[in-house]
Design a protein around this motif. Sequence first.
Motif, PDB file in Angstrom:
ATOM      1  N   ARG A   1       0.808  -1.201   0.199  1.00  0.00           N
ATOM      2  CA  ARG A   1      -0.033   0.023  -0.038  1.00  0.00           C
ATOM      3  C   ARG A   1       0.823   1.257  -0.122  1.00  0.00           C
ATOM      4  O   ARG A   1       1.989   1.219   0.425  1.00  0.00           O
ATOM      5  CB  ARG A   1      -0.861   0.339   1.275  1.00  0.00           C
ATOM      6  N   THR A   2       0.349   2.265  -0.389  1.00  0.00           N
ATOM      7  CA  THR A   2       1.004   3.779  -0.792  1.00  0.00           C
ATOM      8  C   THR A   2       0.243   4.431   0.086  1.00  0.00           C
ATOM      9  O   THR A   2      -1.174   4.504   0.088  1.00  0.00           O
ATOM     10  CB  THR A   2       0.897   4.154  -1.927  1.00  0.00           C
ATOM     11  N   THR A   3       0.574   5.361   0.972  1.00  0.00           N
ATOM     12  CA  THR A   3      -0.066   6.609   1.347  1.00  0.00           C
ATOM     13  C   THR A   3      -0.131   7.873   0.889  1.00  0.00           C
ATOM     14  O   THR A   3       0.867   7.884  -0.042  1.00  0.00           O
ATOM     15  CB  THR A   3       0.203   6.799   3.035  1.00  0.00           C
TER      16      THR A   3
ATOM     17  N   ASP B   1      -3.689   4.592   0.174  1.00  0.00           N
ATOM     18  CA  ASP B   1      -4.789   4.612   1.181  1.00  0.00           C
ATOM     19  C   ASP B   1      -4.547   6.340   1.631  1.00  0.00           C
ATOM     20  O   ASP B   1      -3.442   6.980   1.734  1.00  0.00           O
ATOM     21  CB  ASP B   1      -3.963   4.380   2.406  1.00  0.00           C
ATOM     22  N   ASN B   2      -5.789   6.873   1.602  1.00  0.00           N
ATOM     23  CA  ASN B   2      -5.926   8.510   1.893  1.00  0.00           C
ATOM     24  C   ASN B   2      -5.350   8.592   3.408  1.00  0.00           C
ATOM     25  O   ASN B   2      -6.014   8.160   4.486  1.00  0.00           O
ATOM     26  CB  ASN B   2      -7.115   8.888   1.544  1.00  0.00           C
TER      27      ASN B   2
ATOM     28  N   ALA C   1       2.182  15.084   7.826  1.00  0.00           N
ATOM     29  CA  ALA C   1       1.675  13.829   7.803  1.00  0.00           C
ATOM     30  C   ALA C   1       2.608  12.694   7.069  1.00  0.00           C
ATOM     31  O   ALA C   1       2.611  11.750   6.859  1.00  0.00           O
ATOM     32  CB  ALA C   1       0.611  14.063   6.798  1.00  0.00           C
ATOM     33  N   ALA C   2       3.593  13.270   6.291  1.00  0.00           N
ATOM     34  CA  ALA C   2       4.580  12.610   5.606  1.00  0.00           C
ATOM     35  C   ALA C   2       4.265  11.664   4.674  1.00  0.00           C
ATOM     36  O   ALA C   2       4.370  10.430   4.984  1.00  0.00           O
ATOM     37  CB  ALA C   2       5.800  11.885   6.627  1.00  0.00           C
TER      38      ALA C   2
ATOM     39  N   GLY D   1      10.043  17.348  -2.638  1.00  0.00           N
ATOM     40  CA  GLY D   1      10.763  16.158  -1.977  1.00  0.00           C
ATOM     41  C   GLY D   1       9.724  15.053  -1.786  1.00  0.00           C
ATOM     42  O   GLY D   1      10.183  13.912  -1.351  1.00  0.00           O
ATOM     43  N   THR D   2       8.627  15.271  -1.985  1.00  0.00           N
ATOM     44  CA  THR D   2       7.229  14.292  -2.046  1.00  0.00           C
ATOM     45  C   THR D   2       7.064  13.895  -3.323  1.00  0.00           C
ATOM     46  O   THR D   2       6.740  14.890  -4.074  1.00  0.00           O
ATOM     47  CB  THR D   2       6.299  14.567  -1.182  1.00  0.00           C
TER      48      THR D   2
END
Length: 239
Positions: free
Chosen positions: A128-130, A159-160, A180-181, A205-206
């Motif tokens: 999963r990815t947040t 995932d939100n 929230a990173a 960076g994100t």
Amino acid sequence: MRVVSLVPSLTEAVAASAPGVLVGATDWCSHPADLDVVRIGGTKNPKTERIVRLAPDLVLANEEENREPDLAALREAGLEVLVTEVRDVPGAFRELERVVTACGAPARPRWLDEAEAAWSRLPVHRARTTAVVPVWRRPWMVLGRDTFAGDVLARLGVDNVYAAHPERYPRIPLQELWDAAPDLVVLPDEPYRFTADDGPEAFAGTPCALVSGRHLTWYGPSLTEAPDIIGAALRAARR
């Protein structure tokens, strides 16, 4: 049958399923591109008098897109208003079938079968990815709980971060979004038109995924291709 649609998703769905029944649609109803009907204003500020003059047999609305005072005014004028509620992908399929049937479609449209098949074939995403999913800036607003777009992303392995927030579209300060990173920031091009020059710089960076808002938030024929199009944007951002 004469139909006015106050919802871009439903306009597209009805035009594809019962050609010729639409007599009015909002200024934001952009699909199909050649739709030739009376424009009746926006989703939040429809010209109710113009709708009444069109004398439709049915007005299509959505509990999130449209304001209750406008719908009440249409009902008071003697018009029938069908209000949809869509919070997830299965719910979209149920409501779309209800809408096209109410609009006199001669049979269940093929695109609806194809869309259900496309979503049923999705693999189970164990990795999963947040993500945070802004839908507006100035102020920053993101997807919260119980949203159709959030369910679309969840089914694609995302995932939100704010899925448990008490509000459906909370206002979150940019610093809190940073804190929230998330693994990913998903930036749709509607309702706010995030672009490569307006959005990603706030999250340097994100990884940022620029996605089609029509495929992320619309429920209609676009659902057929949404898994592939949104999935491709997510994979490109993760690289």
